[in-house]
Design an enzyme around this catalytic site. Sequence first.
Site, short mmCIF file in Angstrom:
data_model
loop_
_atom_site.label_atom_id
_atom_site.label_comp_id
_atom_site.label_asym_id
_atom_site.label_seq_id
_atom_site.Cartn_x
_atom_site.Cartn_y
_atom_site.Cartn_z
N HIS A 1 0.63 5.94 5.52
CA HIS A 1 0.04 4.84 4.70
C HIS A 1 -1.40 5.13 4.24
O HIS A 1 -1.96 5.92 4.84
CB HIS A 1 0.03 3.54 5.58
CG HIS A 1 -0.26 2.55 4.79
ND1 HIS A 1 0.76 1.81 3.67
CD2 HIS A 1 -1.36 1.51 4.71
CE1 HIS A 1 0.10 0.68 3.09
NE2 HIS A 1 -0.79 0.51 3.68
N ASP B 1 4.16 0.35 -1.74
CA ASP B 1 4.26 1.80 -1.34
C ASP B 1 5.50 2.64 -1.73
O ASP B 1 5.55 3.53 -2.17
CB ASP B 1 4.40 1.96 0.42
CG ASP B 1 3.12 1.11 0.95
OD1 ASP B 1 2.11 1.12 0.07
OD2 ASP B 1 3.17 0.97 2.00
#
Length: 157
Positions: free
Chosen positions: A91, A65
């Site tokens: 997310h 990420d």
Amino acid sequence: RKSGMESKDVMSNVSSYKSQASALEQHAAPNCKVVLANPANTNALIVTESASITESNVTCLTRLDHSSLGQIVERLHVTVSNVKNVIIRDHSSSQYPDVYHASVVTGAVETVRELVADDAKLDGDITTVQQRGAAIIKARKLSSAPAASSACDHIRD
């Protein structure tokens, strides 16, 4: 996570996260180090609310990420330690790597937005990060989480 799945699809079993926090509460020392995987924010909240673990010892494995940090380093030819305040919000496909509040410290403090001076490039980088997990699943035909390697790198760093 398998091909066609979003990370939110694996979040439906919150009880498993709570049972992990319960196990930490029962069996771990309050000053142990805890490294959590995605959904990082959810897991961190559950552990810090449900177990007596020192909050500063709870970290999240968000290497994939956080690849926006690597893009900034590469684009601006600086070191990782020079880049501050890159924030990953949410997310999965709704993830938003917030580089607009990031800065580069090399004597003076300048914002990444000022240094790149091209919002279209920054937006393209954001899209790349948002789709990185799906791209890896498509290429590997497996989960986007090479967990063992990422965990070692995370703990080392």
